[in-house]
Design an enzyme around this catalytic site. Structure first.
Site, short mmCIF file in Angstrom:
data_model
loop_
_atom_site.label_atom_id
_atom_site.label_comp_id
_atom_site.label_asym_id
_atom_site.label_seq_id
_atom_site.Cartn_x
_atom_site.Cartn_y
_atom_site.Cartn_z
N ARG A 239 0.80 -1.16 -0.08
CA ARG A 239 -0.15 0.12 -0.18
C ARG A 239 1.11 1.38 -0.24
NH1 ARG A 239 -5.49 -0.80 0.90
NH2 ARG A 239 -5.99 -2.96 1.81
N ARG B 92 -10.49 1.99 -2.88
CA ARG B 92 -9.16 1.52 -2.43
C ARG B 92 -9.05 2.10 -1.07
NH1 ARG B 92 -8.03 -3.11 -4.52
NH2 ARG B 92 -6.08 -2.94 -3.50
N ASN C 296 -14.86 12.66 1.61
CA ASN C 296 -15.23 11.46 1.00
C ASN C 296 -16.69 11.55 1.00
OD1 ASN C 296 -15.21 8.62 -0.18
ND2 ASN C 296 -15.73 8.02 1.97
N HIS D 183 -20.07 8.75 1.43
CA HIS D 183 -20.35 7.43 1.89
C HIS D 183 -21.89 7.09 1.72
CE1 HIS D 183 -19.77 3.41 3.86
NE2 HIS D 183 -20.83 3.85 4.71
N SER E 17 -23.38 10.40 3.58
CA SER E 17 -22.89 11.39 4.47
C SER E 17 -21.63 11.78 3.74
CB SER E 17 -22.36 10.76 5.61
OG SER E 17 -23.65 10.20 6.18
N ASP F 73 -14.27 5.30 7.06
CA ASP F 73 -15.69 5.89 7.00
C ASP F 73 -15.96 6.47 8.33
OD1 ASP F 73 -16.74 3.18 5.21
OD2 ASP F 73 -15.84 4.88 4.56
N GLN G 165 -29.36 11.40 -4.12
CA GLN G 165 -29.05 12.52 -3.35
C GLN G 165 -27.58 12.78 -2.98
OE1 GLN G 165 -31.61 14.46 -2.04
NE2 GLN G 165 -32.98 13.14 -3.42
C1 GRF Z 1 -21.89 5.61 -4.60
O1 GRF Z 1 -22.53 4.66 -4.14
C2 GRF Z 1 -20.97 6.23 -3.67
O2 GRF Z 1 -21.43 6.42 -2.36
C3 GRF Z 1 -19.83 5.35 -3.18
O3 GRF Z 1 -19.49 4.68 -4.63
C4 GRF Z 1 -20.73 4.58 -5.27
C5 GRF Z 1 -20.47 4.75 -6.78
O4 GRF Z 1 -20.10 6.14 -6.93
N1 GRF Z 1 -18.54 6.10 -2.59
P1 GRF Z 1 -19.79 6.94 -8.27
O5 GRF Z 1 -20.96 6.73 -9.19
O6 GRF Z 1 -18.57 6.16 -8.94
O7 GRF Z 1 -19.54 8.28 -7.95
#
Ligand code: GRF
Length: 198
Positions: free
Chosen positions: A66, A92, A108, A110, A137, A146, A174
């Site tokens: 990593r 990741r 981020n 979530h 969130s 998270d 949303q």
């Molecule tokens: C979404 O549900 C987001 O909340 C999570 O990844 C999913 C896909 O997101 N983090 P995106 O369409 O690639 O922005």
């Protein structure tokens, strides 16, 4: 203007929402690069269509190292000189070694009403728990997964007959409202949590 880097792994619908809002008047953020951990991320094309530089840092050659992967990310970011990072569907896990370099400057989104349902499969878990509402969130990224200060939340009612897929689709709508609104406030220095209801 704050130079904003976005990290994606897939379609990048949240990234698109952020880019489209930064293109509107009065936003103190400007996109400087979109970074993906795989070359097949559909969001790369959507960023390029909007004239935003993209870079791919594939995690697989680092096979679990990593720190080396994150050093490659840092090197890839340098030419774009970002002031902050938005994780947008980036799948990741980043270590504290990288996150500590971006304390207070990495956020981020979530798909849950944190602190509930950290980790994966949040929609199925909310349904299994019999919750009456779910949501998403935006939070500052800290070394704990998270976790970190909440910057905004959007509440979404759970409807009879909802499946993880139907619920995820409503939450995603949303997310595309919440994340741009929070980023607009964040780059302006505002930290008071934004609460949206549908
Ligand atoms: C979404 O549900 C987001 O909340 C999570 O990844 C999913 C896909 O997101 N983090 P995106 O369409 O690639 O922005």
């Amino acid at each position: 203007m704050m130079r904003v880097a976005m990290f994606i792994s897939g379609g990048g619908s949240n990234m698109v929402a952020l880019l489209d809002d930064m293109a509107r008047a009065g936003h103190q953020g400007m996109p400087c690069v979109v970074l993906a951990n795989n070359a097949n991320a559909g969001g790369l094309i959507r960023a390029q269509e909007r004239g935003v530089p993209t870079v791919v840092v594939d995690h697989r050659p680092f096979s679990g190292d990593r720190a080396a992967f994150e050093a490659a990310i840092s090197d890839a970011l340098t030419p774009f000189a970002p002031d902050m990072i938005c994780l947008a569907g980036f799948m990741r896990v980043l270590t504290g070694g990288f996150i500590d370099q971006w304390t207070g400057r990495m956020i981020n989104i979530h798909p849950s009403l944190l602190p509930k349902y950290k980790g994966l499969h949040t929609h199925a878990r909310a349904l299994a728990a019999g919750d009456t509402e779910h949501g998403c969130s935006v939070h500052e990224v800290t070394a704990a997964l998270d976790d970190g200060p909440i910057l905004g939340q959007a509440h979404v009612p759970i409807l009879d007959g909802d499946t993880p897929e139907t619920l995820a689709a409503r939450v995603l709508v949303q997310e595309h409202r919440l994340y741009p609104a929070v980023l607009r406030r964040f780059v302006a220095g505002e930290r008071e949590p934004l609460i949206l209801h549908t």
